[in-house]
Design a protein around this motif. Structure first.
Motif, PDB file in Angstrom:
ATOM      1  N   LYS A 234      22.593  -8.713 -10.013  1.00 20.00           N
ATOM      2  CA  LYS A 234      23.136  -8.634 -11.091  1.00 20.00           C
ATOM      3  C   LYS A 234      24.772  -8.600 -10.557  1.00 20.00           C
ATOM      4  CE  LYS A 234      23.890  -6.419 -15.384  1.00 20.00           C
ATOM      5  NZ  LYS A 234      23.974  -5.414 -16.384  1.00 20.00           N
ATOM      6  N   GLY A 235      25.755  -9.494 -11.094  1.00 19.20           N
ATOM      7  CA  GLY A 235      27.028  -9.653 -10.586  1.00 19.20           C
ATOM      8  C   GLY A 235      27.231  -9.714  -9.199  1.00 19.20           C
ATOM      9  N   ASN A 238      30.841 -12.154  -7.924  1.00 25.11           N
ATOM     10  CA  ASN A 238      31.900 -11.336  -8.559  1.00 25.11           C
ATOM     11  C   ASN A 238      33.304 -11.657  -7.943  1.00 25.11           C
ATOM     12  OD1 ASN A 238      32.066  -9.933  -6.054  1.00 25.11           O
ATOM     13  ND2 ASN A 238      30.703  -8.209  -6.836  1.00 25.11           N
ATOM     14  N   ALA A 258      24.012 -13.262 -15.869  1.00 24.87           N
ATOM     15  CA  ALA A 258      24.577 -12.066 -15.338  1.00 24.87           C
ATOM     16  C   ALA A 258      24.533 -11.913 -13.874  1.00 24.87           C
ATOM     17  CB  ALA A 258      23.722 -11.159 -15.828  1.00 24.87           C
ATOM     18  N   CYS A 260      26.267 -13.928 -12.240  1.00 33.12           N
ATOM     19  CA  CYS A 260      27.834 -14.306 -11.836  1.00 33.12           C
ATOM     20  C   CYS A 260      28.541 -13.456 -12.777  1.00 33.12           C
ATOM     21  CB  CYS A 260      28.073 -15.911 -12.253  1.00 33.12           C
ATOM     22  SG  CYS A 260      27.209 -16.682 -11.046  1.00 33.12           S
ATOM     23  N   ASP A 261      29.458 -12.747 -12.607  1.00 32.53           N
ATOM     24  CA  ASP A 261      30.630 -12.060 -13.315  1.00 32.53           C
ATOM     25  C   ASP A 261      31.239 -13.104 -14.338  1.00 32.53           C
ATOM     26  OD1 ASP A 261      32.097  -9.067 -13.413  1.00 32.53           O
ATOM     27  OD2 ASP A 261      33.492 -10.936 -14.013  1.00 32.53           O
ATOM     28  N   LYS A 262      31.223 -12.776 -15.392  1.00 34.87           N
ATOM     29  CA  LYS A 262      31.662 -13.673 -16.526  1.00 34.87           C
ATOM     30  C   LYS A 262      33.037 -13.844 -16.352  1.00 34.87           C
ATOM     31  CE  LYS A 262      32.058 -12.050 -21.142  1.00 34.87           C
ATOM     32  NZ  LYS A 262      33.488 -11.913 -21.406  1.00 34.87           N
ATOM     33  N   ASN A 283      25.259 -14.828 -19.892  1.00 36.76           N
ATOM     34  CA  ASN A 283      24.989 -13.202 -19.934  1.00 36.76           C
ATOM     35  C   ASN A 283      24.125 -12.555 -21.351  1.00 36.76           C
ATOM     36  OD1 ASN A 283      27.472 -13.560 -21.097  1.00 36.76           O
ATOM     37  ND2 ASN A 283      27.982 -11.439 -20.715  1.00 36.76           N
TER      38      ASN A 283
END
Ligand code: NAI
Length: 358
Positions: A234-235, A238, A258, A260-262, A283
């Motif tokens: 998750k993330g 980033n 999710a 990849c950090d939006k 996400n």
């Protein structure tokens, strides 16, 4: 027995095209089968909030069928309320919309139709890499607008030949991506995975493993994400990791939004640190109308290859995951062993390595 399925609504498309099996209209093709055995089959796309069909029927359903495309998010809270739930079946691949730890604690099995859409996704990955590298989307949009300015497109169009392409995750999909990239004569094919490929398999696709993620991304012109979403991923991509990407690299993510950090991705595209981002996973699904990934652009006004979550739900894939769902149900109903590759959480807990449980 109550079987609850949360699927996406297909509207007139599903009425016109019966092969859209993963829809509320066509119901994975298992209504007659279940009803002939006297079971109740509730199907809906209504999945959010306490008054939704999902939350109303999860309380006494024994079997829950969901898809990653229109995920019924089975949270720990809902698992607490699901007093009768014995088995969750994911019609497709990727069960991160289910709180797997809570399922393990409650002795609820989680199965998915492993492999059912891996070729579908691998083909989409290759297409997405090509459409970013060759600057396809703005070129097509220009044509639709009635314009013709070759230099505006060509100034940011490249060949894939001679580029370094790397996959995060070299499992079923990641490996198929490497296989499909081989004829493009890339400069190097790399992978980052906490499991090494068998030597022969790595040699077949001429792929080298890089064990440090920052070093891995710093070598790649194109990064494709093909690992599952779990606590360890998750993330993963980033703001900090994006600094280690080559300036102007392309990123393709068809695994899970999710990972990849939006906002970090949107900022990297806007600044040109990423030349483009493409994929079909978000996400939150459906993605809100104002989701920044819908409209983000690089400094040249291009570099966006986002689509709704459909890479793994081609008509070919739908036939495979509908059949696979029926087989899992049949095994459950007749007390037969499940195919080992389909078991995420078995009767005795985690049975897959893919979710980082090793
Ligand atoms: P797989 O289980 O065959 O391969 C996953 C690979 O990721 C494994 O080799 C595993 O060791 C590796 N991995 C796990 N955690 C990692 C980490 N932290 N860093 C690096 N590697 C890691 O799974 P498969 O079939 O290739 O699918 C991968 C994912 O693709 C699914 O979990 C799902 O989320 C997504 N997917 C998306 C679809 C779509 O329609 N967009 C359809 C099907 C799958």
């Amino acid at each position: 027995m109550k079987v609850l399925a949360i699927l996406y609504s297909g509207g007139k498309h599903a009425e016109e095209e019966s092969r859209l099996l993963g829809t509320t209209e066509n119901q994975l093709g298992i209504r007659d089968y279940l009803q002939s055995q006297g079971h109740e089959y509730i199907v809906s796309d209504d999945k959010e909030g306490p008054d939704s069909v999902f939350q109303k029927h999860i309380v006494d359903a024994e079997v829950l069928i969901t898809t990653p495309f229109h995920p019924g998010y089975l949270t720990r809270d809902l698992i607490e309320k699901a007093k009768n739930l014995k088995i969750c079946i994911t019609a497709g691949v990727g069960s991160d919309h289910i709180d797997l730890n809570a399922a393990v604690e409650k002795g609820i099995q989680v199965l998915e139709v492993s492999g059912s859409n891996v070729v579908s996704v691998a083909e989409h990955v290759v297409m997405s890499i090509l459409l970013l590298v060759r600057n396809f989307v703005p070129a097509h949009e220009m044509i639709e607008r009635g314009d013709w300015q070759v230099s505006e497109i060509a100034r940011n169009a490249y060949d894939l030949e001679g580029k370094v392409v790397g996959t995060i995750g070299a499992g079923r999909i990641g490996y198929r991506v490497l296989q499909r990239l081989l004829p493009f004569d890339c400069k190097e094919l790399l992978y980052f995975d906490y499991t090494a490929l068998p030597e022969q398999a790595a040699r077949t696709v001429n792929a080298k493993r890089v064990e440090d993620l920052k070093e891995f991304v710093s070598k790649c012109d194109v990064v494709t994400v093909n690992c599952p979403l779990h606590e360890g991923t998750k993330g993963l991509v980033n703001a900090d990791l994006l600094k280690h990407f080559k300036k102007g690299a392309w990123l393709v993510n068809t695994a899970r939004g999710a990972i990849c950090d939006k906002d970090a991705v949107a900022a990297a595209v806007a600044s040109g640190q990423l030349n483009g981002y493409a994929g079909d996973v978000w996400n939150v699904q459906p993605a809100p109308k104002d989701h920044i990934w819908r409209t983000m652009k690089n400094p040249l006004g291009a570099g966006n290859g986002m689509v709704p979550h459909y890479s793994g739900t081609t008509l070919d894939a739908q036939a495979r995951y509908a059949n696979g769902t029926k087989s899992i149900l049949e095994n459950y109903l007749t007390n037969k062993d499940q195919e080992p590759q389909n078991i995420i959480v078995g009767k005795k807990g985690y049975e897959t390595k893919a979710y980082g449980q090793r």
